[in-house]
Design a protein around this motif. Structure first.
Motif, PDB file in Angstrom:
ATOM      1  N   THR A 138       0.831  -1.207   0.000  1.00 53.54           N
ATOM      2  CA  THR A 138       0.000   0.000   0.000  1.00 53.54           C
ATOM      3  C   THR A 138       0.861   1.250   0.000  1.00 53.54           C
ATOM      4  O   THR A 138       0.640   2.186  -0.789  1.00 53.54           O
ATOM      5  CB  THR A 138      -0.943   0.007   1.216  1.00 53.54           C
ATOM      6  OG1 THR A 138      -1.775  -1.150   1.165  1.00 53.54           O
ATOM      7  CG2 THR A 138      -1.822   1.254   1.217  1.00 53.54           C
ATOM      8  N   LEU A 139       1.860   1.288   0.893  1.00 51.64           N
ATOM      9  CA  LEU A 139       2.743   2.453   0.953  1.00 51.64           C
ATOM     10  C   LEU A 139       3.541   2.608  -0.339  1.00 51.64           C
ATOM     11  O   LEU A 139       3.721   3.726  -0.845  1.00 51.64           O
ATOM     12  CB  LEU A 139       3.700   2.324   2.136  1.00 51.64           C
ATOM     13  CG  LEU A 139       3.123   2.623   3.515  1.00 51.64           C
ATOM     14  CD1 LEU A 139       4.067   2.139   4.604  1.00 51.64           C
ATOM     15  CD2 LEU A 139       2.860   4.125   3.676  1.00 51.64           C
ATOM     16  N   ASN A 140       4.007   1.502  -0.872  1.00 48.78           N
ATOM     17  CA  ASN A 140       4.847   1.543  -2.061  1.00 48.78           C
ATOM     18  C   ASN A 140       4.056   1.970  -3.293  1.00 48.78           C
ATOM     19  O   ASN A 140       4.411   2.926  -3.986  1.00 48.78           O
ATOM     20  CB  ASN A 140       5.489   0.168  -2.284  1.00 48.78           C
ATOM     21  CG  ASN A 140       6.311   0.090  -3.550  1.00 48.78           C
ATOM     22  OD1 ASN A 140       6.729   1.115  -4.092  1.00 48.78           O
ATOM     23  ND2 ASN A 140       6.541  -1.102  -4.038  1.00 48.78           N
ATOM     24  N   ARG A 141       2.950   1.282  -3.577  1.00 54.24           N
ATOM     25  CA  ARG A 141       2.198   1.529  -4.809  1.00 54.24           C
ATOM     26  C   ARG A 141       1.049   2.521  -4.617  1.00 54.24           C
ATOM     27  O   ARG A 141       0.352   2.843  -5.564  1.00 54.24           O
ATOM     28  CB  ARG A 141       1.675   0.203  -5.374  1.00 54.24           C
ATOM     29  CG  ARG A 141       2.768  -0.821  -5.650  1.00 54.24           C
ATOM     30  CD  ARG A 141       3.880  -0.292  -6.568  1.00 54.24           C
ATOM     31  NE  ARG A 141       3.373   0.073  -7.857  1.00 54.24           N
ATOM     32  CZ  ARG A 141       3.336  -0.766  -8.905  1.00 54.24           C
ATOM     33  NH1 ARG A 141       3.810  -2.000  -8.777  1.00 54.24           N
ATOM     34  NH2 ARG A 141       2.864  -0.365 -10.048  1.00 54.24           N
ATOM     35  N   LYS A 142       0.884   2.984  -3.376  1.00 53.11           N
ATOM     36  CA  LYS A 142      -0.063   4.066  -3.061  1.00 53.11           C
ATOM     37  C   LYS A 142      -1.487   3.749  -3.531  1.00 53.11           C
ATOM     38  O   LYS A 142      -2.216   4.617  -4.040  1.00 53.11           O
ATOM     39  CB  LYS A 142       0.433   5.385  -3.671  1.00 53.11           C
ATOM     40  CG  LYS A 142       1.844   5.749  -3.180  1.00 53.11           C
ATOM     41  CD  LYS A 142       2.425   6.917  -3.925  1.00 53.11           C
ATOM     42  CE  LYS A 142       3.838   7.219  -3.445  1.00 53.11           C
ATOM     43  NZ  LYS A 142       4.797   6.116  -3.712  1.00 53.11           N
ATOM     44  N   THR A 143      -1.877   2.508  -3.321  1.00 51.56           N
ATOM     45  CA  THR A 143      -3.208   2.082  -3.759  1.00 51.56           C
ATOM     46  C   THR A 143      -4.320   2.798  -2.996  1.00 51.56           C
ATOM     47  O   THR A 143      -5.412   3.011  -3.536  1.00 51.56           O
ATOM     48  CB  THR A 143      -3.368   0.564  -3.599  1.00 51.56           C
ATOM     49  OG1 THR A 143      -2.912   0.162  -2.298  1.00 51.56           O
ATOM     50  CG2 THR A 143      -2.545  -0.185  -4.635  1.00 51.56           C
ATOM     51  N   HIS A 144      -4.068   3.163  -1.749  1.00 55.75           N
ATOM     52  CA  HIS A 144      -5.070   3.888  -0.970  1.00 55.75           C
ATOM     53  C   HIS A 144      -5.331   5.271  -1.571  1.00 55.75           C
ATOM     54  O   HIS A 144      -6.478   5.739  -1.614  1.00 55.75           O
ATOM     55  CB  HIS A 144      -4.648   3.993   0.494  1.00 55.75           C
ATOM     56  CG  HIS A 144      -3.309   4.635   0.738  1.00 55.75           C
ATOM     57  ND1 HIS A 144      -2.189   4.356  -0.017  1.00 55.75           N
ATOM     58  CD2 HIS A 144      -2.912   5.539   1.673  1.00 55.75           C
ATOM     59  CE1 HIS A 144      -1.169   5.056   0.436  1.00 55.75           C
ATOM     60  NE2 HIS A 144      -1.579   5.787   1.450  1.00 55.75           N
ATOM     61  N   LYS A 145      -4.272   5.906  -2.063  1.00 55.96           N
ATOM     62  CA  LYS A 145      -4.442   7.216  -2.686  1.00 55.96           C
ATOM     63  C   LYS A 145      -5.114   7.083  -4.057  1.00 55.96           C
ATOM     64  O   LYS A 145      -5.967   7.899  -4.427  1.00 55.96           O
ATOM     65  CB  LYS A 145      -3.088   7.900  -2.822  1.00 55.96           C
ATOM     66  CG  LYS A 145      -2.444   8.232  -1.495  1.00 55.96           C
ATOM     67  CD  LYS A 145      -1.140   8.983  -1.677  1.00 55.96           C
ATOM     68  CE  LYS A 145      -0.518   9.334  -0.322  1.00 55.96           C
ATOM     69  NZ  LYS A 145       0.739  10.106  -0.481  1.00 55.96           N
ATOM     70  N   ALA A 146      -4.717   6.055  -4.809  1.00 51.68           N
ATOM     71  CA  ALA A 146      -5.322   5.829  -6.124  1.00 51.68           C
ATOM     72  C   ALA A 146      -6.821   5.566  -5.997  1.00 51.68           C
ATOM     73  O   ALA A 146      -7.630   6.046  -6.809  1.00 51.68           O
ATOM     74  CB  ALA A 146      -4.628   4.660  -6.821  1.00 51.68           C
ATOM     75  N   TYR A 147      -7.202   4.801  -4.981  1.00 51.88           N
ATOM     76  CA  TYR A 147      -8.618   4.497  -4.748  1.00 51.88           C
ATOM     77  C   TYR A 147      -9.418   5.782  -4.540  1.00 51.88           C
ATOM     78  O   TYR A 147     -10.482   5.981  -5.150  1.00 51.88           O
ATOM     79  CB  TYR A 147      -8.746   3.580  -3.533  1.00 51.88           C
ATOM     80  CG  TYR A 147     -10.161   3.361  -3.050  1.00 51.88           C
ATOM     81  CD1 TYR A 147     -10.996   2.457  -3.690  1.00 51.88           C
ATOM     82  CD2 TYR A 147     -10.658   4.065  -1.957  1.00 51.88           C
ATOM     83  CE1 TYR A 147     -12.304   2.253  -3.256  1.00 51.88           C
ATOM     84  CE2 TYR A 147     -11.954   3.876  -1.510  1.00 51.88           C
ATOM     85  CZ  TYR A 147     -12.775   2.971  -2.164  1.00 51.88           C
ATOM     86  OH  TYR A 147     -14.064   2.780  -1.734  1.00 51.88           O
ATOM     87  N   ASN A 148      -8.902   6.669  -3.694  1.00 49.68           N
ATOM     88  CA  ASN A 148      -9.610   7.917  -3.415  1.00 49.68           C
ATOM     89  C   ASN A 148      -9.647   8.825  -4.637  1.00 49.68           C
ATOM     90  O   ASN A 148     -10.652   9.500  -4.905  1.00 49.68           O
ATOM     91  CB  ASN A 148      -8.952   8.642  -2.241  1.00 49.68           C
ATOM     92  CG  ASN A 148      -9.237   7.954  -0.918  1.00 49.68           C
ATOM     93  OD1 ASN A 148     -10.305   7.392  -0.724  1.00 49.68           O
ATOM     94  ND2 ASN A 148      -8.279   7.983  -0.005  1.00 49.68           N
ATOM     95  N   ARG A 149      -8.546   8.841  -5.395  1.00 54.42           N
ATOM     96  CA  ARG A 149      -8.511   9.694  -6.591  1.00 54.42           C
ATOM     97  C   ARG A 149      -9.572   9.278  -7.608  1.00 54.42           C
ATOM     98  O   ARG A 149     -10.309  10.109  -8.141  1.00 54.42           O
ATOM     99  CB  ARG A 149      -7.129   9.607  -7.254  1.00 54.42           C
ATOM    100  CG  ARG A 149      -6.059  10.433  -6.601  1.00 54.42           C
ATOM    101  CD  ARG A 149      -4.835  10.440  -7.499  1.00 54.42           C
ATOM    102  NE  ARG A 149      -3.713  11.090  -6.856  1.00 54.42           N
ATOM    103  CZ  ARG A 149      -2.545  11.323  -7.463  1.00 54.42           C
ATOM    104  NH1 ARG A 149      -2.375  10.930  -8.721  1.00 54.42           N
ATOM    105  NH2 ARG A 149      -1.566  11.922  -6.827  1.00 54.42           N
ATOM    106  N   VAL A 150      -9.615   7.985  -7.894  1.00 52.69           N
ATOM    107  CA  VAL A 150     -10.522   7.496  -8.924  1.00 52.69           C
ATOM    108  C   VAL A 150     -11.974   7.747  -8.537  1.00 52.69           C
ATOM    109  O   VAL A 150     -12.823   8.056  -9.373  1.00 52.69           O
ATOM    110  CB  VAL A 150     -10.252   5.996  -9.207  1.00 52.69           C
ATOM    111  CG1 VAL A 150     -11.344   5.403 -10.088  1.00 52.69           C
ATOM    112  CG2 VAL A 150      -8.893   5.823  -9.876  1.00 52.69           C
ATOM    113  N   ARG A 151     -12.275   7.625  -7.256  1.00 50.01           N
ATOM    114  CA  ARG A 151     -13.639   7.881  -6.793  1.00 50.01           C
ATOM    115  C   ARG A 151     -14.037   9.341  -7.029  1.00 50.01           C
ATOM    116  O   ARG A 151     -15.224   9.673  -7.082  1.00 50.01           O
ATOM    117  CB  ARG A 151     -13.776   7.537  -5.304  1.00 50.01           C
ATOM    118  CG  ARG A 151     -13.791   6.033  -5.050  1.00 50.01           C
ATOM    119  CD  ARG A 151     -13.838   5.724  -3.556  1.00 50.01           C
ATOM    120  NE  ARG A 151     -15.041   6.222  -2.927  1.00 50.01           N
ATOM    121  CZ  ARG A 151     -16.213   5.579  -2.895  1.00 50.01           C
ATOM    122  NH1 ARG A 151     -16.331   4.398  -3.472  1.00 50.01           N
ATOM    123  NH2 ARG A 151     -17.249   6.103  -2.278  1.00 50.01           N
TER     124      ARG A 151
END
Length: 328
Positions: free
Chosen positions: A113-126
Motif C-alpha cells: 500500500t505504501l509503495n504503490r499508493k493504492t489507498h491514494k489511487a482508490y480515493n482519486r478514482v472515486r
C-alpha cells in the motif's frame, strides 16, 4: 471456572462464546486497571488482551480478590508483571502463536500500500481523478529487506518476501537454523539495516530492545527507506521517527502498533479530539499508514486464540501440564 473477560469487543465475545469449553464468561468492555480491579471479585480467572494493565498493584488486588489465573488471549506479555504474578501465586498462560501468517500478510499489505499508493489511487478514482502523478513506486523484486526478528511471524514474512524475489538479511539474537538452511543470511542489526529499502519489525518487546529504532539506528537507514512495525509499539521511539520523516531520512512508515495505543486503539474516537499529539502528527504525513492493531484480525486467528485460551483454562482446571505458561 468463572472467567472475567476484559477489553471485550463484539468479535471477542462472538468467538469466545462459540468455542467456550464449559466455563462461565462475564464480559467487560473496560480495559483492566487499578481503578476497576474491584470488578474481578468473585472470579477464578481473567482473560486479558494487550492493553490490559497487570502490574504489581493490580496483582496485589487480584490475589486479595481470589483470582488464580490469567489467560492472555495474545502472544505478547510485556503488559504483565510476571514477578508480581508469581509472588501473588497467580499463573499466567498465553496464546503463543495464532496464525502468524495473518500478521505477516498484513505487514506485506502495508508494504504494498505504501509503495504503490493504492489507498491514494482508490480515493482519486472515486473523485474522477485518473492521473498517475505522485503514485510512482518501486519493484519489490530484488528489493533489499531487513527482517528484524525471525520467530513464527518473521518466518512467515520471510516466505512471503522470497515469493516476491526480495533480497533479505535478518537480525535475531537467536538465529533460526532452518531458515539459514533455506538461504537466509543473518547479520547484526546494523548490518541488516544498512542499504535496506524496507525494514520490518517482527520481535517481542523486552527491556533489551525497547526503542531499538531511535535516532541512532534511523541514521543507519538508507535515505528514504520504509519502516514497518506490526509487533509492539515500544520498539520505536516515536518522536525520533517523526523527525526522520520530517527530514526525509525515513521515506515511508507503516504502523499497526503504537506505543501509546492503549488510549486509542480498538475504540471509535471519530467524534473526539485526539489528545495524543504524536499520533496526530504521524497521521498528517502523506507517507504514513497506520492501522489499529489489525494485523492479527482474521477468522482463522480468532478461532485459534479462542480454542487455545480455553485449552489453557481446561489444562489448569484439570491439573495438566501448562504448556503455554509464562514465567518470570
Amino acid at each position: 471456572m468463572k472467567i472475567a473477560v476484559f477489553s471485550t469487543c463484539k468479535y471477542d465475545q462472538e468467538f469466545l462464546e462459540k468455542y467456550n469449553s464449559g466455563h462461565e464468561l462475564v464480559f467487560f468492555e473496560a480495559v483492566l486497571s487499578l481503578q476497576n480491579v474491584a470488578l474481578t471479585q468473585g472470579f477464578d480467572a481473567l482473560c486479558l488482551f494487550v492493553n490490559d494493565r497487570a502490574d504489581a498493584e493490580v496483582f496485589a488486588a487480584l490475589e486479595e480478590n481470589g483470582v488464580r489465573l490469567i489467560l492472555l488471549r495474545c502472544a505478547g506479555f510485556n503488559n504483565v508483571d510476571l514477578p508480581a504474578a508469581s509472588e501473588a501465586g497467580i499463573k499466567v498462560l498465553r496464546v503463543p502463536a495464532y496464525s502468524p501468517e495473518a500478521v505477516a500478510e498484513h505487514a506485506m499489505a502495508m508494504v504494498l500500500t505504501l509503495n504503490r499508493k493504492t489507498h491514494k489511487a482508490y480515493n482519486r478514482v472515486r473523485e474522477g481523478n485518473f492521473s498517475l502523478e505522485g503514485l510512482i513506486g518501486f519493484n519489490l523484486h530484488h528489493c533489499k529487506v531487513a527482517l528484524i526478528g525471525t520467530g513464527n511471524i518473521g518466518k512467515a514474512f520471510y516466505k512471503i518476501l522470497k515469493g516476491f524475489g526480495c533480497e533479505v538479511m535478518a537480525y535475531d539474537p537467536y538465529p533460526d537454523e532452518s531458515l539459514i538452511n533455506e538461504g537466509l543470511k543473518y547479520g547484526t542489526l546494523e548490518e541488516a539495516i544498512a542499504e535496506a529499502e524496507v525494514v520490518s519489525l517482527h520481535c517481542p518487546l523486552s527491556d533489551d530492545n525497547h526503542h531499538m529504532i531511535n535516532s541512532t539506528t534511523l541514521a543507519l537507514f538508507k535515505k528514504g527507506a520504509m519502516l514497518i512495525n506490526t509487533s509492539r509499539g515500544g520498539l520505536i521511539a516515536t518522536q525520533d521517527v517523526i523527525e526522520a520523516l520530517k527530514s526525509g531520512q525515513l521515506g515511508y512508515l507503516g504502523l499497526d502498533v503504537y506505543e501509546q495505543e492503549s488510549e486509542l486503539f480498538f475504540q471509535n474516537l471519530s467524534e473526539d479530539v485526539i489528545q495524543d499529539d504524536q499520533i496526530s502528527r504521524l497521521i498528517s504525513f502523506p507517507n504514513v499508514l497506520i492501522t489499529s492493531h489489525q494485523g492479527f484480525f482474521t477468522k482463522e486467528a480468532m478461532e485459534q486464540i479462542a480454542t487455545t485460551t480455553f485449552a489453557n483454562a481446561d489444562a489448569y482446571e484439570s491439573g495438566l501440564p501448562l504448556m503455554n505458561e509464562v514465567q518470570a
